[in-house]
Scaffold this motif. Structure first.
Motif, PDB file in Angstrom:
ATOM      1  N   ILE A  33      -4.372   8.169  -2.533  1.00  0.00           N
ATOM      2  CA  ILE A  33      -4.109   9.600  -2.548  1.00  0.00           C
ATOM      3  C   ILE A  33      -4.973  10.239  -1.481  1.00  0.00           C
ATOM      4  CG2 ILE A  33      -4.429  11.712  -3.895  1.00  0.00           C
ATOM      5  CD1 ILE A  33      -3.886   9.842  -6.398  1.00  0.00           C
ATOM      6  N   THR A  34      -4.339  10.988  -0.593  1.00  0.00           N
ATOM      7  CA  THR A  34      -5.128  11.594   0.472  1.00  0.00           C
ATOM      8  C   THR A  34      -4.480  12.877   0.969  1.00  0.00           C
ATOM      9  OG1 THR A  34      -6.111  11.277   2.656  1.00  0.00           O
ATOM     10  CG2 THR A  34      -4.012  10.176   2.252  1.00  0.00           C
ATOM     11  N   HIS A  35      -5.287  13.709   1.557  1.00  0.00           N
ATOM     12  CA  HIS A  35      -4.757  14.914   2.208  1.00  0.00           C
ATOM     13  C   HIS A  35      -4.630  14.723   3.711  1.00  0.00           C
ATOM     14  CE1 HIS A  35      -4.667  17.602  -1.184  1.00  0.00           C
ATOM     15  NE2 HIS A  35      -5.903  17.307  -1.514  1.00  0.00           N
ATOM     16  N   TYR A  36      -5.216  13.623   4.213  1.00  0.00           N
ATOM     17  CA  TYR A  36      -5.312  13.492   5.661  1.00  0.00           C
ATOM     18  C   TYR A  36      -4.687  12.210   6.155  1.00  0.00           C
ATOM     19  CZ  TYR A  36      -8.714  16.939   4.366  1.00  0.00           C
ATOM     20  OH  TYR A  36      -9.312  18.014   3.800  1.00  0.00           O
ATOM     21  N   GLN A  37      -4.021  12.361   7.274  1.00  0.00           N
ATOM     22  CA  GLN A  37      -3.338  11.200   7.800  1.00  0.00           C
ATOM     23  C   GLN A  37      -4.314  10.250   8.482  1.00  0.00           C
ATOM     24  OE1 GLN A  37      -1.089   9.661   9.920  1.00  0.00           O
ATOM     25  NE2 GLN A  37      -2.299   9.885  11.783  1.00  0.00           N
ATOM     26  N   VAL A  64       0.852  -1.185   0.000  1.00  0.00           N
ATOM     27  CA  VAL A  64       0.000   0.000   0.000  1.00  0.00           C
ATOM     28  C   VAL A  64       0.887   1.233   0.000  1.00  0.00           C
ATOM     29  CG1 VAL A  64      -1.700   1.344   1.281  1.00  0.00           C
ATOM     30  CG2 VAL A  64      -1.895  -1.147   1.196  1.00  0.00           C
ATOM     31  N   HIS A  65       0.746   2.042  -1.045  1.00  0.00           N
ATOM     32  CA  HIS A  65       1.499   3.288  -1.131  1.00  0.00           C
ATOM     33  C   HIS A  65       0.543   4.449  -0.971  1.00  0.00           C
ATOM     34  CE1 HIS A  65       5.405   1.746  -2.953  1.00  0.00           C
ATOM     35  NE2 HIS A  65       4.645   0.672  -2.849  1.00  0.00           N
ATOM     36  N   ALA A  66       0.967   5.437  -0.187  1.00  0.00           N
ATOM     37  CA  ALA A  66       0.146   6.641  -0.054  1.00  0.00           C
ATOM     38  C   ALA A  66       0.875   7.798  -0.711  1.00  0.00           C
ATOM     39  CB  ALA A  66      -0.114   6.935   1.410  1.00  0.00           C
ATOM     40  N   ILE A  67       0.116   8.611  -1.415  1.00  0.00           N
ATOM     41  CA  ILE A  67       0.694   9.830  -1.970  1.00  0.00           C
ATOM     42  C   ILE A  67      -0.030  11.017  -1.360  1.00  0.00           C
ATOM     43  CG2 ILE A  67       0.936  11.260  -4.044  1.00  0.00           C
ATOM     44  CD1 ILE A  67       1.561   8.870  -5.656  1.00  0.00           C
ATOM     45  N   MET A  68       0.785  11.918  -0.792  1.00  0.00           N
ATOM     46  CA  MET A  68       0.202  13.145  -0.259  1.00  0.00           C
ATOM     47  C   MET A  68       0.847  14.311  -0.991  1.00  0.00           C
ATOM     48  SD  MET A  68       0.167  12.061   3.765  1.00  0.00           S
ATOM     49  CE  MET A  68      -1.177  13.100   4.325  1.00  0.00           C
ATOM     50  N   GLY A  69       0.116  15.383  -1.141  1.00  0.00           N
ATOM     51  CA  GLY A  69       0.686  16.528  -1.828  1.00  0.00           C
ATOM     52  C   GLY A  69      -0.327  17.638  -1.916  1.00  0.00           C
ATOM     53  N   SER A  91     -14.911  -3.234  -4.601  1.00  0.00           N
ATOM     54  CA  SER A  91     -14.945  -4.550  -3.967  1.00  0.00           C
ATOM     55  C   SER A  91     -15.662  -5.573  -4.852  1.00  0.00           C
ATOM     56  CB  SER A  91     -15.547  -4.482  -2.567  1.00  0.00           C
ATOM     57  OG  SER A  91     -16.786  -3.851  -2.611  1.00  0.00           O
ATOM     58  N   ILE A  92     -16.569  -5.109  -5.713  1.00  0.00           N
ATOM     59  CA  ILE A  92     -17.220  -6.050  -6.631  1.00  0.00           C
ATOM     60  C   ILE A  92     -16.256  -6.475  -7.751  1.00  0.00           C
ATOM     61  CG2 ILE A  92     -19.007  -6.237  -8.406  1.00  0.00           C
ATOM     62  CD1 ILE A  92     -20.821  -4.630  -6.518  1.00  0.00           C
ATOM     63  N   LEU A  93     -15.481  -5.523  -8.241  1.00  0.00           N
ATOM     64  CA  LEU A  93     -14.595  -5.825  -9.377  1.00  0.00           C
ATOM     65  C   LEU A  93     -13.304  -6.511  -8.943  1.00  0.00           C
ATOM     66  CD1 LEU A  93     -15.110  -2.572 -11.485  1.00  0.00           C
ATOM     67  CD2 LEU A  93     -16.288  -4.757 -11.680  1.00  0.00           C
ATOM     68  N   ASN A  94     -12.972  -6.377  -7.662  1.00  0.00           N
ATOM     69  CA  ASN A  94     -11.823  -7.100  -7.101  1.00  0.00           C
ATOM     70  C   ASN A  94     -10.521  -6.864  -7.884  1.00  0.00           C
ATOM     71  OD1 ASN A  94     -10.369  -8.794  -5.496  1.00  0.00           O
ATOM     72  ND2 ASN A  94     -11.149 -10.693  -6.405  1.00  0.00           N
ATOM     73  N   PRO A  95     -10.112  -5.596  -8.025  1.00  0.00           N
ATOM     74  CA  PRO A  95      -8.943  -5.285  -8.871  1.00  0.00           C
ATOM     75  C   PRO A  95      -7.612  -5.636  -8.204  1.00  0.00           C
ATOM     76  CG  PRO A  95      -9.806  -3.295  -7.873  1.00  0.00           C
ATOM     77  CD  PRO A  95     -10.710  -4.393  -7.423  1.00  0.00           C
ATOM     78  N   LYS A  96      -6.595  -5.757  -9.045  1.00  0.00           N
ATOM     79  CA  LYS A  96      -5.260  -6.030  -8.508  1.00  0.00           C
ATOM     80  C   LYS A  96      -4.631  -4.757  -7.977  1.00  0.00           C
ATOM     81  CE  LYS A  96      -4.289  -9.793 -11.662  1.00  0.00           C
ATOM     82  NZ  LYS A  96      -3.722 -10.034 -12.995  1.00  0.00           N
ATOM     83  N   LEU A  97      -4.806  -3.672  -8.732  1.00  0.00           N
ATOM     84  CA  LEU A  97      -4.277  -2.382  -8.286  1.00  0.00           C
ATOM     85  C   LEU A  97      -5.419  -1.380  -8.193  1.00  0.00           C
ATOM     86  CD1 LEU A  97      -1.926  -0.355  -7.700  1.00  0.00           C
ATOM     87  CD2 LEU A  97      -1.919   0.114 -10.164  1.00  0.00           C
ATOM     88  N   SER A  98      -5.640  -0.886  -6.986  1.00  0.00           N
ATOM     89  CA  SER A  98      -6.683   0.118  -6.821  1.00  0.00           C
ATOM     90  C   SER A  98      -6.049   1.459  -6.524  1.00  0.00           C
ATOM     91  CB  SER A  98      -7.604  -0.240  -5.659  1.00  0.00           C
ATOM     92  OG  SER A  98      -8.167  -1.508  -5.865  1.00  0.00           O
ATOM     93  N   ILE A  99      -6.487   2.460  -7.266  1.00  0.00           N
ATOM     94  CA  ILE A  99      -6.013   3.812  -7.028  1.00  0.00           C
ATOM     95  C   ILE A  99      -7.172   4.572  -6.404  1.00  0.00           C
ATOM     96  CG2 ILE A  99      -5.089   5.887  -8.111  1.00  0.00           C
ATOM     97  CD1 ILE A  99      -4.416   3.899 -10.553  1.00  0.00           C
ATOM     98  N   LEU A 100      -6.974   5.059  -5.198  1.00  0.00           N
ATOM     99  CA  LEU A 100      -8.045   5.767  -4.504  1.00  0.00           C
ATOM    100  C   LEU A 100      -7.702   7.245  -4.466  1.00  0.00           C
ATOM    101  CD1 LEU A 100      -8.774   2.865  -3.790  1.00  0.00           C
ATOM    102  CD2 LEU A 100      -9.087   3.560  -1.416  1.00  0.00           C
ATOM    103  N   ASP A 101      -8.393   8.029  -5.295  1.00  0.00           N
ATOM    104  CA  ASP A 101      -8.086   9.452  -5.369  1.00  0.00           C
ATOM    105  C   ASP A 101      -8.965  10.230  -4.394  1.00  0.00           C
ATOM    106  OD1 ASP A 101      -7.255  11.972  -6.021  1.00  0.00           O
ATOM    107  OD2 ASP A 101      -7.789  11.857  -8.157  1.00  0.00           O
ATOM    108  N   GLU A 102      -8.397  10.518  -3.247  1.00  0.00           N
ATOM    109  CA  GLU A 102      -9.112  11.262  -2.198  1.00  0.00           C
ATOM    110  C   GLU A 102     -10.473  10.677  -1.883  1.00  0.00           C
ATOM    111  OE1 GLU A 102      -9.071  15.482  -2.133  1.00  0.00           O
ATOM    112  OE2 GLU A 102      -7.212  15.613  -3.283  1.00  0.00           O
TER     113      GLU A 102
END
Ligand code: ATP
Ligand code: MG
Lengths: 415, 244
Positions: B200-204, B29-34, B159-170
């Motif tokens: 991707i998130t602005h909040y910890q 799990v990688h988080a990107i903040m910016g 959760s229905i599509l069960n992807p290998k890589l999920s990118i969560l933009d905020e």
């Protein structure tokens, strides 16, 4: 063309022994047509098309005579199998069959005698043409309090070898008090390059309901004009739905006179056009007394060089207080060369009215396409889903569930 | 699983990403903040195949050149983007959309498509897990959904599509505290199966529920710092200006 018209009209008059009245009626209309010819852009109603030009480009030289003494083959015409229905089959403008097999026989009359009133009418040159060349008069009367058990489908067909012909058909309907008719028009074009001219006259007595669904889906090279003249008494309802798609050119004109209080008219439609097809809807909703209502919604999906025109008119006379009139059109242009013209016309002489209109057009939203594609749909599937979604609310305006499903099937909208 | 090498992106000659590098392995799990406008959504869009960017560099997903794949092919291969601003699609029923999407992916993978009954069972189960109001599934996609409901709907799709890589933009922006927890539960359930995430998130706060393996700071289209979960805490204290 004038020569041809005269020759064909002479021939036509010799076919049957018309009564003096019939003859006079036809001759008057013929003269009117000769005087005015096909409508062109000089007329407000034809601002966006010149019928002469359209006929020339798509048909060439027209002939006007059809032999109505001979019987046309109708057993080859493919009928709708999805729903049980009564039927009228028209071939080259001639009514070949009237079949109300699902109905009580004493509740429906078929008249051949024309009334004075309809003889005097003078609506436009195409109606003149129709009156001059159409076959024997036919009027269908639905008796008081009778609701047809099944819909009536009118099949408009042409013979295989009919070409470069103008065919004219006219049917008058009277719905007596509290009667109800569901009428579907379906086109079965067996030949190309003809000009079909269809005229319906409706009298809606008190509290009667007319639902007319006009379905032009099958692809064909014919040019079509259809005119609905609807006169509505108190509490009557007319619902018109037009699926305008398959023909080369199609203009649907709907005239509703709301002349009884609490009568209402609904005109909804879809233009689903491809190639260089050019289709139009022209509505005239005339609010003539207090407390009448009209609602119009037209949606367009236009591919390639297709062109759609929607001219919606709401007329409110000075007596027609508390009129409620609404009109909206939206278009999706799928190509830079497609064209949508909407011309709302409001003519209001009363002060206590609620009237609104709006129109929008744009391309398919690329962000929405991206959203759907990011979920695994390819471009075509995403586009189809968006277009179906766009059309859904106008399809949902169809109040008859059976017919709504039929139209959904035809459009490939299944949810 | 995902390898991004020297990715640069421009839009209308405006440079948005510059020499961006990132590698994500299965299960990570990688988080990107910016800060706002630093290029986070641009990165997500490019990974999912949105058109309109001029890109250079290389992105490999399970050793496939990502740029040679259409948007839908990326979805078929297991990339999912939870949109920062999910779109409203009028006239398209949410359930119908979900089923169309799932079956399109299954079909592309040569798997058996679900029939209506199997699908309804699955969607009911997932909606329940995510406390997603089932009534909303009968409505038009995202139309009239609240901001939080739209975000939850993205996670339901995930959760229905069960992807290998999920990118969560905020995805966390606009979620209430309880919803944040259920969303985190949804992510953690998928994570167990060795799926990867780019969050991707602005909040910890979100990162308290979803423990990231790595945290990256994106500024002006570049990763200027990477670290473990503690970096998120540091950022929250110091702000972007004082990090280095
Ligand atoms: N289509 C576009 N046309 C022009 N500029 C764009 C476009 N899309 C993004 N940008 C610009 O690119 C930069 C990065 O935008 P992006 O949406 O990736 O930022 P972000 O990091 O996701 O910001 P936020 O935290 O506000 O969501 C911004 O300056 C933005 O204005
Ligand atoms: Mg963003």
């Amino acid at each position: 063309m004038e020569e041809q018209l005269k020759i064909d009209f002479e021939k036509k008059l010799k076919d049957f022994s018309y009564s003096d009245q019939e003859k006079k009626f036809k001759e008057t209309n013929f003269k009117e047509f000769l005087k005015n010819g096909f409508p062109n852009r000089k007329l407000e109603n034809w601002k966006f098309s010149d019928l002469n030009q359209i006929i020339k480009n798509n048909i060439g030289e027209l002939t006007f005579y059809n032999d109505y003494k001979k019987e046309n083959q109708i057993d080859k015409i493919e009928l709708i199998s999805e729903l049980e229905h009564n039927k009228i089959i028209i071939v080259d403008g001639k009514i070949e069959k009237i079949d109300f097999k699902f109905e009580d026989k004493d509740k429906i009359d078929v008249l051949v005698e024309q009334s004075e009133e309809t003889i005097k009418e003078n609506i436009n040159s195409l109606i003149n043409l129709n009156n001059a060349f159409s076959n024997k008069f036919c009027k269908i009367i639905i008796k008081k309090n009778y609701s047809l058990k099944k819909p009536l489908i009118i099949y408009h067909s042409t013979n295989k070898n009919t070409q470069s012909k103008n065919t004219n058909s006219r049917i008058d309907f009277k719905l007596e008090e509290n009667a109800c008719l569901r009428l579907i028009d379906i086109f079965k074009d067996n030949s190309e390059k003809n000009f079909l001219n269809i005229y319906y006259n409706f009298e809606l007595d008190k509290s009667s309901i007319l639902k007319n669904y006009k379905i032009d889906k099958a692809i064909n090279n014919n040019v079509k004009y259809s005119y609905n003249n609807v006169k509505q008494e108190a509490n009557s309802i007319s619902e018109t739905f037009i699926l305008s798609s398959g023909s080369k050119f199609f203009k649907n004109e709907i005239n509703c006179d709301l002349q009884g209080q609490h009568s209402s008219a609904f005109v909804n439609g879809i233009f689903d056009l491809d190639d260089e097809n050019h289709h139009e809807i022209k509505s005239n909703i005339n609010h003539l007394v207090e407390n009448t209502k009209s609602y119009q919604l037209v949606k367009s999906v236009l591919e390639k060089k297709s062109k759609a025109v929607y001219q919606g008119k709401i007329f409110v006379s000075s007596e027609a207080q508390k009129t409620d009139g609404y009109q909206l059109s939206n278009a999706i242009l799928l190509s830079e060369n497609s064209e949508f013209n909407a011309k709302p016309e409001l003519e209001i002489y009363a002060d206590d009215v609620k009237c609104s209109h709006g129109s929008s057009s744009g391309s398919l939203d690329e962000n929405s396409i991206f959203y759907l594609m990011s979920r695994g749909l390819n471009y075509k599937e995403a586009k189809k889903l968006l277009i179906n979604g766009f059309l859904l609310d106008v399809i949902e305006k169809i109040t008859d569930e059976e017919i709504k499903n039929l139209i959904k099937d035809l459009l490939g909208v299944k949810q | 699983m995902l390898k991004i090498n020297n990715l640069s992106a421009k839009i209308e000659n405006k440079s948005i990403l510059q020499d961006f590098k990132l590698e994500i392995n299965p299960g990570e799990v990688h988080a990107i903040m910016g800060p706002n406008g630093s290029g986070k959504s641009t990165l997500s869009n490019i990974l999912s195949g949105k058109k309109g960017y001029d890109v250079t560099g290389e992105v490999l997903f399970e050793n496939n050149d990502l740029f040679s794949l259409e948007t839908e092919e990326r979805a078929h291969k297991g990339i999912f983007l939870a949109f920062q601003y999910p779109l409203e699609i009028p006239g398209v029923n949410t359930n119908v959309f979900l089923k169309t999407s799932l079956n399109a992916i299954k079909k592309a993978r040569g798997e058996k498509e679900l029939d209506a009954i199997q699908f309804l069972k699955l969607v009911k189960e997932k909606a329940k897990e995510l406390k997603f109001d089932e009534e909303k599934l009968g409505r038009q996609l995202n139309v009239g959904f609240s901001g939080g409901e739209k975000k939850k709907n993205e996670i339901l799709q995930m959760s229905i599509l069960n992807p290998k890589l999920s990118i969560l933009d905020e995805t966390d922006s606009g979620l209430d505290i309880d919803a944040l927890k259920t969303v985190a539960d949804g992510v953690n359930a998928l994570r167990k199966k060795n799926n990867s995430f780019l969050i991707i998130t602005h909040y910890q706060r979100l990162l308290e529920y979803i423990k990231p393996d790595f945290v990256h700071v994106l500024m002006n289209g570049k990763i200027i710092k990477s670290g473990g979960p503690e970096l998120a805490l540091e950022l929250e204290k110091k702000g972007y200006e004082n990090i280095n």
